[in-house]
Design a protein around this motif. Structure first.
Motif, PDB file in Angstrom:
ATOM      1  N   SER A  29       0.840  -1.211   0.000  1.00 24.66           N
ATOM      2  CA  SER A  29       0.000   0.000   0.000  1.00 24.66           C
ATOM      3  C   SER A  29       0.869   1.253   0.000  1.00 24.66           C
ATOM      4  N   GLY A  88      -3.568  -1.076   7.876  1.00 22.80           N
ATOM      5  CA  GLY A  88      -3.641  -2.126   6.875  1.00 22.80           C
ATOM      6  C   GLY A  88      -4.239  -3.384   7.487  1.00 22.80           C
ATOM      7  N   GLU A 176      -4.334   8.953   0.035  1.00 26.89           N
ATOM      8  CA  GLU A 176      -5.074   7.711  -0.230  1.00 26.89           C
ATOM      9  C   GLU A 176      -6.566   7.906  -0.101  1.00 26.89           C
TER      10      GLU A 176
END
Length: 176
Positions: A29, A88, A176
Motif C-alpha cells: 500500500s 492495513g 489515499e
C-alpha cells in the motif's frame, strides 16, 4: 567499519518492515501510495515511517466529529478512544491510553547480505507483541500532548532529504 566479510553474523531488530518487502501488505500500500504522489520515489525506511505515521493520524482524524476538530486535545483524545489502531490488514499500533502508549506491536529481525544490503530473517523469527495489553507504562500521557517520533536524523535541516522523505510518506498517506 562493516564489510561483507565481518558483518555476516550481525542481526538487527527493526521497528518497521523493510520498505521493499511487499509480503507485508501495508508495504505494498505504501509503495502504491508513494508512486501516486511521486513517480520517481525510491522506497526508504524514512518515507515508510512517515507513511505509517500518516496512516495513524488519518485514522485518528477520521474518528473525530467535524464539530470537534479544532478543539484542543481532540487528536490525542481520538488516539485514546481508538485504543489499538489497525494499519492495513496485518499491522496494529497501540493501545493508546492515559496508562499505556505503544507504537507498532512487532519487531522485524534483519541481517546483512553479502553485498551489504539488508534482508529479513525468516518470518518465524519475527517478534510480535500482539497479545500483550501494554508494553510500557506511560502515566504521564496527557490528552493535550502528542509527541510524534522520527527515527531518521534531520541533520540537513527542515528541508533536508530525511525531512522530505518523511513528508513524502505523510503526504502519500493523506492522499489515499
Amino acid at each position: 567499519y562493516l564489510s561483507s566479510g565481518n558483518s555476516r553474523n550481525i542481526y538487527m531488530a527493526q521497528v518497521l518492515p523493510l520498505s521493499t518487502d511487499v509480503s507485508v501488505p501495508v508495504v505494498g500500500s505504501y509503495q502504491t501510495a508513494m508512486a501516486a504522489v511521486n513517480a520517481t520515489y525510491i522506497p526508504s525506511a524514512i518515507s515508510l515511517e512517515g507513511y505509517l505515521g500518516g496512516r495513524l493520524l488519518v485514522s485518528a482524524l477520521k474518528s473525530i466529529p467535524s464539530s470537534s476538530l479544532g478543539q484542543s486535545g481532540a487528536v490525542a483524545s481520538a488516539f485514546v478512544s481508538l485504543g489499538v489502531i489497525p494499519i492495513g490488514s496485518t499491522l496494529r499500533a497501540g493501545p493508546y491510553s492515559r496508562a499505556c502508549n505503544v507504537g507498532l506491536r512487532q519487531v522485524w529481525i534483519t541481517n546483512f547480505t553479502s553485498s551489504m544490503g539488508l534482508q529479513m530473517v525468516p518470518v518465524n523469527a519475527m517478534f510480535s507483541f500482539s497479545n500483550r495489553p501494554c508494553l510500557s507504562d506511560s502515566a504521564s500521557f496527557q490528552t493535550k500532548y502528542i509527541v510524534w517520533g522520527q527515527s531518521g536524523s534531520f541533520t540537513a535541516g527542515a528541508g533536508g532529504p530525511n525531512a522530505n522523505q518523511t513528508n513524502g510518506g505523510i503526504i502519500a498517506a493523506f492522499a489515499e
